[in-house]
Design an enzyme around this catalytic site. Structure first.
Site, PDB file in Angstrom:
ATOM      1  N   VAL A  11       3.572 -22.270  20.313  1.00  0.00           N
ATOM      2  CA  VAL A  11       3.173 -20.880  20.091  1.00  0.00           C
ATOM      3  C   VAL A  11       4.261 -19.910  20.549  1.00  0.00           C
ATOM      4  O   VAL A  11       4.713 -19.047  19.801  1.00  0.00           O
ATOM      5  CB  VAL A  11       1.832 -20.593  20.815  1.00  0.00           C
ATOM      6  CG1 VAL A  11       1.544 -19.104  20.868  1.00  0.00           C
ATOM      7  CG2 VAL A  11       0.710 -21.329  20.109  1.00  0.00           C
ATOM      8  N   ASP A  29      10.103 -20.185  30.518  1.00  0.00           N
ATOM      9  CA  ASP A  29       9.403 -21.474  30.551  1.00  0.00           C
ATOM     10  C   ASP A  29       9.777 -22.161  31.854  1.00  0.00           C
ATOM     11  O   ASP A  29      10.910 -22.031  32.316  1.00  0.00           O
ATOM     12  CB  ASP A  29       9.836 -22.339  29.352  1.00  0.00           C
ATOM     13  CG  ASP A  29       8.831 -23.427  29.047  1.00  0.00           C
ATOM     14  OD1 ASP A  29       8.154 -23.362  28.005  1.00  0.00           O
ATOM     15  OD2 ASP A  29       8.705 -24.370  29.878  1.00  0.00           O
ATOM     16  N   THR A  83      -3.680 -24.497  27.534  1.00  0.00           N
ATOM     17  CA  THR A  83      -5.041 -24.387  28.076  1.00  0.00           C
ATOM     18  C   THR A  83      -5.747 -25.712  27.764  1.00  0.00           C
ATOM     19  O   THR A  83      -6.569 -25.783  26.850  1.00  0.00           O
ATOM     20  CB  THR A  83      -5.811 -23.201  27.453  1.00  0.00           C
ATOM     21  OG1 THR A  83      -5.568 -23.182  26.041  1.00  0.00           O
ATOM     22  CG2 THR A  83      -5.395 -21.879  28.055  1.00  0.00           C
ATOM     23  N   CYS A 257      -5.710 -28.317  19.727  1.00  0.00           N
ATOM     24  CA  CYS A 257      -6.761 -27.342  19.392  1.00  0.00           C
ATOM     25  C   CYS A 257      -8.127 -27.968  19.116  1.00  0.00           C
ATOM     26  O   CYS A 257      -9.076 -27.721  19.859  1.00  0.00           O
ATOM     27  CB  CYS A 257      -6.311 -26.510  18.187  1.00  0.00           C
ATOM     28  SG  CYS A 257      -4.863 -25.516  18.553  1.00  0.00           S
ATOM     29  N   ARG A 325      -0.151 -35.005  21.162  1.00  0.00           N
ATOM     30  CA  ARG A 325      -1.218 -34.625  22.097  1.00  0.00           C
ATOM     31  C   ARG A 325      -2.590 -34.990  21.522  1.00  0.00           C
ATOM     32  O   ARG A 325      -2.892 -34.669  20.382  1.00  0.00           O
ATOM     33  CB  ARG A 325      -1.156 -33.114  22.380  1.00  0.00           C
ATOM     34  CG  ARG A 325       0.032 -32.740  23.234  1.00  0.00           C
ATOM     35  CD  ARG A 325       0.120 -31.263  23.452  1.00  0.00           C
ATOM     36  NE  ARG A 325       0.418 -30.528  22.242  1.00  0.00           N
ATOM     37  CZ  ARG A 325       0.589 -29.208  22.184  1.00  0.00           C
ATOM     38  NH1 ARG A 325       0.458 -28.490  23.259  1.00  0.00           N
ATOM     39  NH2 ARG A 325       0.875 -28.619  21.053  1.00  0.00           N
TER      40      ARG A 325
HETATM   41  N1  LIG Z   1      -0.007 -25.595  19.012  1.00  0.00           N
HETATM   42  C1  LIG Z   1      -0.819 -24.943  18.225  1.00  0.00           C
HETATM   43  O1  LIG Z   1      -0.897 -25.240  17.039  1.00  0.00           O
HETATM   44  C2  LIG Z   1      -1.660 -23.793  18.732  1.00  0.00           C
HETATM   45  C3  LIG Z   1      -2.270 -22.949  17.805  1.00  0.00           C
HETATM   46  C4  LIG Z   1      -3.021 -21.888  18.238  1.00  0.00           C
HETATM   47  C5  LIG Z   1      -3.198 -21.697  19.603  1.00  0.00           C
HETATM   48  N2  LIG Z   1      -2.616 -22.530  20.504  1.00  0.00           N
HETATM   49  C6  LIG Z   1      -2.802 -22.241  21.920  1.00  0.00           C
HETATM   50  O2  LIG Z   1      -1.627 -21.672  22.448  1.00  0.00           O
HETATM   51  C7  LIG Z   1      -1.433 -22.061  23.799  1.00  0.00           C
HETATM   52  C8  LIG Z   1      -0.082 -22.721  23.955  1.00  0.00           C
HETATM   53  O3  LIG Z   1      -0.069 -23.903  23.177  1.00  0.00           O
HETATM   54  P1  LIG Z   1       1.267 -24.587  22.699  1.00  0.00           P
HETATM   55  O4  LIG Z   1       0.891 -25.519  21.612  1.00  0.00           O
HETATM   56  O5  LIG Z   1       2.324 -23.588  22.440  1.00  0.00           O
HETATM   57  O6  LIG Z   1       1.653 -25.419  24.006  1.00  0.00           O
HETATM   58  P2  LIG Z   1       3.022 -26.216  24.269  1.00  0.00           P
HETATM   59  O7  LIG Z   1       2.686 -27.319  25.191  1.00  0.00           O
HETATM   60  O8  LIG Z   1       3.719 -26.525  23.002  1.00  0.00           O
HETATM   61  O9  LIG Z   1       3.916 -25.152  25.027  1.00  0.00           O
HETATM   62  C9  LIG Z   1       3.593 -24.613  26.237  1.00  0.00           C
HETATM   63  C10 LIG Z   1       4.871 -24.317  26.998  1.00  0.00           C
HETATM   64  O10 LIG Z   1       4.495 -23.633  28.179  1.00  0.00           O
HETATM   65  C11 LIG Z   1       5.306 -24.111  29.231  1.00  0.00           C
HETATM   66  N3  LIG Z   1       4.631 -23.786  30.471  1.00  0.00           N
HETATM   67  C12 LIG Z   1       3.598 -24.402  31.061  1.00  0.00           C
HETATM   68  N4  LIG Z   1       3.223 -23.742  32.171  1.00  0.00           N
HETATM   69  C13 LIG Z   1       4.060 -22.681  32.277  1.00  0.00           C
HETATM   70  C14 LIG Z   1       4.178 -21.634  33.196  1.00  0.00           C
HETATM   71  N5  LIG Z   1       3.367 -21.536  34.233  1.00  0.00           N
HETATM   72  N6  LIG Z   1       5.145 -20.739  33.014  1.00  0.00           N
HETATM   73  C15 LIG Z   1       5.976 -20.824  31.961  1.00  0.00           C
HETATM   74  N7  LIG Z   1       5.897 -21.790  31.034  1.00  0.00           N
HETATM   75  C16 LIG Z   1       4.946 -22.708  31.209  1.00  0.00           C
HETATM   76  C17 LIG Z   1       5.507 -25.572  28.951  1.00  0.00           C
HETATM   77  O11 LIG Z   1       6.668 -26.064  29.579  1.00  0.00           O
HETATM   78  C18 LIG Z   1       5.630 -25.569  27.420  1.00  0.00           C
HETATM   79  O12 LIG Z   1       6.978 -25.455  27.010  1.00  0.00           O
HETATM   80  C19 LIG Z   1      -2.622 -22.957  24.131  1.00  0.00           C
HETATM   81  O13 LIG Z   1      -3.629 -22.175  24.696  1.00  0.00           O
HETATM   82  C20 LIG Z   1      -3.065 -23.458  22.785  1.00  0.00           C
HETATM   83  O14 LIG Z   1      -4.432 -23.798  22.758  1.00  0.00           O
HETATM   84  C21 LIG Z   1      -1.830 -23.567  20.090  1.00  0.00           C
END
Ligand SMILES: NC(=O)c1ccc[n+]([C@@H]2O[C@H](COP(=O)([O-])OP(=O)(O)OC[C@H]3O[C@@H](n4cnc5c(N)ncnc54)[C@H](O)[C@@H]3O)[C@@H](O)[C@H]2O)c1
Length: 401
Positions: A11, A29, A83, A257, A325
């Protein structure tokens, strides 16, 4: 305007790439390896081109960091951290809490904080705002808003620009500033009356998919018991021009998700005394599909998998991404190993996973296709084993639902 995006995963990096065209973006990050890679212009996310990152880095529009001091002078912060579910499958807001700490400890002037991480209704108002205030140690009047992310990594037809985006602020000013921010790179913005509506809508969208996937997974078992084709039946139902939406069966659901978000909704429902029976049952049905698949494969192979070499084809949770995941392949492999099968897997998009590497697509007694990437040749799957069970419905002339 300088924007900090906390979390540079699917995201956060996607947003960074779009926002880089209009703003100076700091990608925060806490994973140093990812930050180093991003600063050398290499994207780790499907759909975010390295060439775009390189362009923004060259023009001073993008920089990744692990250091809180790099976000002290930003004007806007987007939260895009995981999350997940805790070990006991409850909402786990520890990453959100850590992001709030980063913001609270470093951002010392009033900014707009937008949450894009998926969570239950009330997270922005009752959790994020108080947490940032707690970590700030001084009364700073930030603006707070939510705009749930709808990105579908790997998808070509819908992206940040043409996917309508919901948003709502805790105040009218927060709403308006959120609209201004996203209007640079999103065509359609839909304002809702409260952050809770936006948060609940996001959870319901994914719950809708989870429940319908569970329904079709159960239906696949019914059609098999009745000796009719699930795919032909679904195509037949799909000729109805209204009131029907086609979902297809699978070995289960994966990704960050569909297996997770509905549980956030169920948790908040039950906490407030409302039932979440569909959600809970749908989760069970989807989780049980891996066992159903292995049961079918076992029944077709003399009732025992002991000592048989089984190749699981595709371990990513969906085609054309490297994301593993919550992948259904994990449960399929677990059931196979519990029954004495010698399991390897082939997935060149994923490459390595859980300390194992992608095996050649050949030489097995049994192949089970869990995910079919476009890059995998159908003929190679057909020659990889004398018996092939396809859970994707994409390969003709083999066993399947
Ligand atoms: N992947 C999807 O398709 C998608 C779609 C819609 C919503 N979301 C939501 O978006 C959110 C993020 O998901 P994602 O898929 O991008 O996750 P991801 O695991 O791909 O990325 C998360 C990033 O956050 C970093 N991170 C973790 N804790 C941190 C902190 N305290 N400070 C800074 N960086 C930190 C991690 O190192 C990682 O690079 C989640 O809530 C998810 O449910 C994801």
């Amino acid at each position: 305007m300088k924007v900090a995006i906390i979390g540079q995963g699917y995201v956060g990096l996607t947003i960074s790439a779009f926002a880089g065209e209009f703003f100076e973006v700091v990608g925060f990050d806490n994973n140093q390896k990812i930050v180093n890679q991003l600063n050398s212009g290499i994207s780790h996310i499907e759909g975010v081109e390295s060439s775009v990152l390189q362009k923004w880095i060259k023009t001073g529009r993008y920089r990744a960091t692990t250091s809180g001091s790099d976000i002290v002078d930003v004007d806007l912060v987007v939260i895009a951290v995981p999350t997940p579910l805790s070990k006991d499958r409850q909402p786990d807001l520890t990453y959100i809490d850590a992001a709030c700490r980063t913001i609270g400890e470093n951002v010392k002037k009033p900014v707009l904080v937008i949450n894009e991480s998926t969570s239950f209704p009330g997270t922005l108002r009752n959790y994020i705002k108080p947490a940032i205030e707690k970590y700030s140690n001084s009364p700073i009047e930030h603006l707070y808003a939510i705009s749930p992310e709808r990105v579908d990594p790997g998808r070509g037809d819908f992206n940040q620009k043409n996917t309508p985006r919901l948003y709502a602020g805790l105040t009218a000013e927060a709403s308006e500033k959120t609209r201004e921010f996203y209007s640079h790179f999103c065509d359609e913005l839909v304002k809702v009356s409260s952050p809770e509506v936006a948060e609940a809508a996001k959870l319901f969208e994914n719950t809708f998919r989870q429940v319908n996937i569970a329904l079709v997974n159960e239906f696949a078992q019914i059609t098999n018991a009745l000796g009719i084709s699930v795919y032909e039946t679904l195509d037949a139902a799909n000729t109805k021009p209204y009131g029907f939406m086609k979902f297809t069966p699978s070995a289960g659901v994966g990704g960050h998700c569909i297996p997770v978000d509905p549980t956030y909704l169920a948790a908040v429902a039950e906490e407030n005394g409302a039932p979440a029976t569909f959600i809970r049952r749908a989760n069970e049905v989807n989780l049980e599909m891996s066992k159903y698949v292995v049961d079918r494969v076992q029944a077709d192979n003399g009732g025992s998998l002991q000592g048989k070499s089984v190749l699981v084809v595709g371990v990513a949770y969906k085609p054309n991404v490297a994301d593993v995941r919550e992948t259904a392949a994990e449960l399929v492999i677990e059931h196979l190993r519990n029954r004495g099968a010698v399991v390897t897997w082939h997935d060149d998009v994923v490459g390595s996973w859980r300390g194992e590497s992608s095996a050649p697509l050949s030489g097995a007694d049994i192949a089970i296709v869990v995910t079919k990437h476009d890059s995998v040749n159908e003929r190679d799957i057909l020659t990889s084993a004398p018996y092939v069970f396809d859970t994707t419905g994409k390969i003709k002339g083999v066993k399947g639902f």
